[in-house]
Design an enzyme around this catalytic site. Structure first.
Site, PDB file in Angstrom:
ATOM      1  N   TYR A  16     -20.259   3.248 -45.082  1.00  0.00           N
ATOM      2  CA  TYR A  16     -21.624   3.304 -44.557  1.00  0.00           C
ATOM      3  C   TYR A  16     -22.576   4.017 -45.514  1.00  0.00           C
ATOM      4  O   TYR A  16     -23.781   3.830 -45.446  1.00  0.00           O
ATOM      5  CB  TYR A  16     -21.658   3.986 -43.177  1.00  0.00           C
ATOM      6  CG  TYR A  16     -20.955   3.197 -42.074  1.00  0.00           C
ATOM      7  CD1 TYR A  16     -20.070   2.180 -42.366  1.00  0.00           C
ATOM      8  CD2 TYR A  16     -21.191   3.478 -40.744  1.00  0.00           C
ATOM      9  CE1 TYR A  16     -19.425   1.465 -41.372  1.00  0.00           C
ATOM     10  CE2 TYR A  16     -20.552   2.763 -39.731  1.00  0.00           C
ATOM     11  CZ  TYR A  16     -19.664   1.765 -40.056  1.00  0.00           C
ATOM     12  OH  TYR A  16     -19.033   1.066 -39.066  1.00  0.00           O
ATOM     13  N   ASP A  64     -15.660   2.540 -30.015  1.00  0.00           N
ATOM     14  CA  ASP A  64     -16.176   1.545 -29.067  1.00  0.00           C
ATOM     15  C   ASP A  64     -15.027   0.954 -28.246  1.00  0.00           C
ATOM     16  O   ASP A  64     -15.165   0.696 -27.047  1.00  0.00           O
ATOM     17  CB  ASP A  64     -16.896   0.393 -29.798  1.00  0.00           C
ATOM     18  CG  ASP A  64     -18.405   0.624 -29.886  1.00  0.00           C
ATOM     19  OD1 ASP A  64     -18.805   1.784 -30.103  1.00  0.00           O
ATOM     20  OD2 ASP A  64     -19.174  -0.345 -29.740  1.00  0.00           O
ATOM     21  N   ASP A  89     -15.921   4.249 -36.020  1.00  0.00           N
ATOM     22  CA  ASP A  89     -16.983   3.505 -35.345  1.00  0.00           C
ATOM     23  C   ASP A  89     -16.363   2.430 -34.454  1.00  0.00           C
ATOM     24  O   ASP A  89     -16.712   2.287 -33.278  1.00  0.00           O
ATOM     25  CB  ASP A  89     -17.906   2.877 -36.408  1.00  0.00           C
ATOM     26  CG  ASP A  89     -19.135   2.235 -35.801  1.00  0.00           C
ATOM     27  OD1 ASP A  89     -19.483   2.555 -34.646  1.00  0.00           O
ATOM     28  OD2 ASP A  89     -19.761   1.395 -36.490  1.00  0.00           O
ATOM     29  N   LYS A 115      -5.165   3.308 -43.313  1.00  0.00           N
ATOM     30  CA  LYS A 115      -4.754   1.965 -43.754  1.00  0.00           C
ATOM     31  C   LYS A 115      -4.218   2.103 -45.173  1.00  0.00           C
ATOM     32  O   LYS A 115      -4.695   1.462 -46.116  1.00  0.00           O
ATOM     33  CB  LYS A 115      -5.969   1.017 -43.664  1.00  0.00           C
ATOM     34  CG  LYS A 115      -5.672  -0.442 -43.978  1.00  0.00           C
ATOM     35  CD  LYS A 115      -4.931  -1.174 -42.878  1.00  0.00           C
ATOM     36  CE  LYS A 115      -4.569  -2.577 -43.343  1.00  0.00           C
ATOM     37  NZ  LYS A 115      -3.734  -3.309 -42.356  1.00  0.00           N
ATOM     38  N   ASP A 163      -4.870  -0.865 -37.618  1.00  0.00           N
ATOM     39  CA  ASP A 163      -4.710  -2.078 -36.804  1.00  0.00           C
ATOM     40  C   ASP A 163      -3.722  -1.823 -35.661  1.00  0.00           C
ATOM     41  O   ASP A 163      -3.942  -2.223 -34.516  1.00  0.00           O
ATOM     42  CB  ASP A 163      -4.333  -3.296 -37.664  1.00  0.00           C
ATOM     43  CG  ASP A 163      -3.291  -2.988 -38.739  1.00  0.00           C
ATOM     44  OD1 ASP A 163      -2.833  -1.828 -38.830  1.00  0.00           O
ATOM     45  OD2 ASP A 163      -2.928  -3.921 -39.480  1.00  0.00           O
TER      46      ASP A 163
HETATM   47  C1  IPM Z   1     -22.441   4.688 -33.609  1.00  0.00           C
HETATM   48  C2  IPM Z   1     -23.369   3.555 -33.902  1.00  0.00           C
HETATM   49  C3  IPM Z   1     -23.954   3.739 -35.288  1.00  0.00           C
HETATM   50  C4  IPM Z   1     -22.808   3.792 -36.289  1.00  0.00           C
HETATM   51  C5  IPM Z   1     -24.971   2.697 -35.732  1.00  0.00           C
HETATM   52  C6  IPM Z   1     -26.008   2.431 -34.694  1.00  0.00           C
HETATM   53  C7  IPM Z   1     -25.596   3.062 -37.053  1.00  0.00           C
HETATM   54  O1  IPM Z   1     -22.715   2.326 -33.791  1.00  0.00           O
HETATM   55  O2  IPM Z   1     -22.903   5.838 -33.579  1.00  0.00           O
HETATM   56  O3  IPM Z   1     -21.254   4.449 -33.395  1.00  0.00           O
HETATM   57  O4  IPM Z   1     -22.372   2.756 -36.771  1.00  0.00           O
HETATM   58  O5  IPM Z   1     -22.351   4.867 -36.583  1.00  0.00           O
HETATM   59 MN    MN Z   2     -20.707   2.507 -33.123  1.00  0.00          MN
END
Ligand code: IPM
Ligand code: MN
Length: 371
Positions: A143, A254, A250, A194, A226
């Site tokens: 990133y 989620d 990230d 990984k 994975d």
């Molecule tokens: C998170 C979000 C951010 C990230 C984005 C919106 C830049 O998805 O905080 O997880 O990728 O870190």
């Molecule tokens: Mn995110």
């Protein structure tokens, strides 16, 4: 304490309103000295001020002790109205993380046994409840690496993005993870990597062994990223502390939101050496913005994390967590947690906030101070 409040886009202002109600109540009940200063941030700030992280907001954040941030961003189509390099995810969130070097991202993943019916996983898989914390490195890796876009000699468009880490960056986040694990009951770390493909993971794992040797009581399990995705679905109760680099964190955070039923249950803390900020792990959900149906749990949970991690108000934080959990255990949830199941009532953003406030109003606040 001065807190910069960046409400953000989409559902941001609605869920921030509920979080601020909690802060106001604590100011009143506990005479907390918290001063809140609002500042523009995100796509709205781009349209009003020409930048998603305008100078005025930088100044307010610089002068604040702590930052409380809502989600930012527009939907796929609307995003195209903003030049790529000024889109709020890049030019506001990543810029904020970089400015304050908030390298350690704490993402707690929690569902008590009494709330386990909100998970899409089978009861037999999560009967003992889910209670782990994902530590994500937040200011390195892909990133933040060098990026090039161009056209080669044959007219083919190409892109290059590099995954960069140095030893110090890896060591400091791993140290945070080991410190945390050493204070938890299970004293266990899952190192997600990984290293069968990525050299960055080979270095990461080398440093993990070095840092780990200072924490003999913490047991380490190494897991390929994975395989970790599968393990999160099949046996999430095995996890205590998970640690990983930026992009892995990230994605898996989620997924962790998915296994507890909603990303709306994912608060987070972004911790730096000098300054920390607190934000939900999810986006601005433009499709449901303004409808009073978004889940304020992640935003109120971020307040709880702020109280415990940056203000040393542990007693107050515990009460906020307890209130959030009680509301859910009583069966009140927002629409993201699905159709009303047995003994569950779908409530609005504001009603959820009011239920939390009602519980906090009834707490006997005459107990000792935590700081
Ligand atoms: C998170 C979000 C951010 C990230 C984005 C919106 C830049 O998805 O905080 O997880 O990728 O870190
Ligand atoms: Mn995110």
């Amino acid at each position: 304490m001065k807190v910069a409040v960046l409400s953000g886009d989409g559902i941001g202002p609605e869920i921030m309103t509920q979080a601020l109600r909690v802060i106001d109540l604590l100011i009143e009940k506990r005479q907390m000295e918290i001063e809140v200063v609002n500042a523009p941030f995100g796509a709205g700030a781009y349209f009003d001020h020409g930048h998603p992280f305008p100078d005025i907001t930088k100044k307010i954040c610089d002068e604040s002790d702590i930052i409380l941030k809502g989600p930012v961003g527009l939907n796929h189509q609307e995003s195209k109205k903003i030049p790529v390099e000024l889109q709020p995810e890049r030019a506001a969130i990543l810029a904020l993380r970089q400015r304050y070097d908030t390298f350690a991202n704490f993402r707690p993943v929690f569902l008590s046994p009494k709330m386990s019916h909100f998970s899409p996983l089978k009861p037999s898989v999560i009967s003992s409840g889910i209670d782990f914390i994902l530590i994500r490195e937040l200011v390195g890796g892909l990133y933040f690496g060098k990026k090039t876009r161009g056209e080669d000699s044959r007219g083919q468009r190409f892109v290059e993005e590099s995954l960069e880490y140095d030893e110090k960056q890896i060591r400091r986040v791993l140290t945070i993870a080991f410190e945390l694990a050493s204070k938890r009951k299970r004293q266990q770390i899952h190192n997600v990597h990984k290293s069968n493909v990525l050299l960055s993971s080979v270095l990461w794992n080398e440093i993990l062994e070095e840092v780990g040797s200072d924490y003999p009581n913490v047991s380490v399990k190494n897991m390929l990223v994975d395989a970790a995705a599968t393990a999160l679905c099949l046996d999430p109760c095995q996890f205590d502390v998970m640690v990983m680099e930026n992009m892995f964190g990230d994605i898996l955070s989620d997924q962790a939101g998915g296994i507890i039923g909603s990303l709306g249950l994912m608060p987070s803390a972004c911790v730096g050496e000098k300054k920390s900020y607190f934000e939900p792990s999810h986006g601005s959900a433009p499709d449901i913005a303004g409808k009073n149906i978004a889940n304020p749990y992640s935003m109120i949970g971020s307040v709880a994390m702020m109280l415990e991690m940056s203000m040393n108000y542990q007693i107050e934080a515990n009460e906020v967590w307890a209130a959030l959990h009680t509301v859910m255990e009583q069966g009140y949830v927002t629409a993201d947690l699905g159709e009303a199941i047995n003994n569950t009532t779908i409530v609005s953003t504001e009603e959820f906030g009011s239920k939390v406030i009602d519980i906090l109003e009834k707490v006997d606040w005459s107990m000792g101070r935590s700081n």
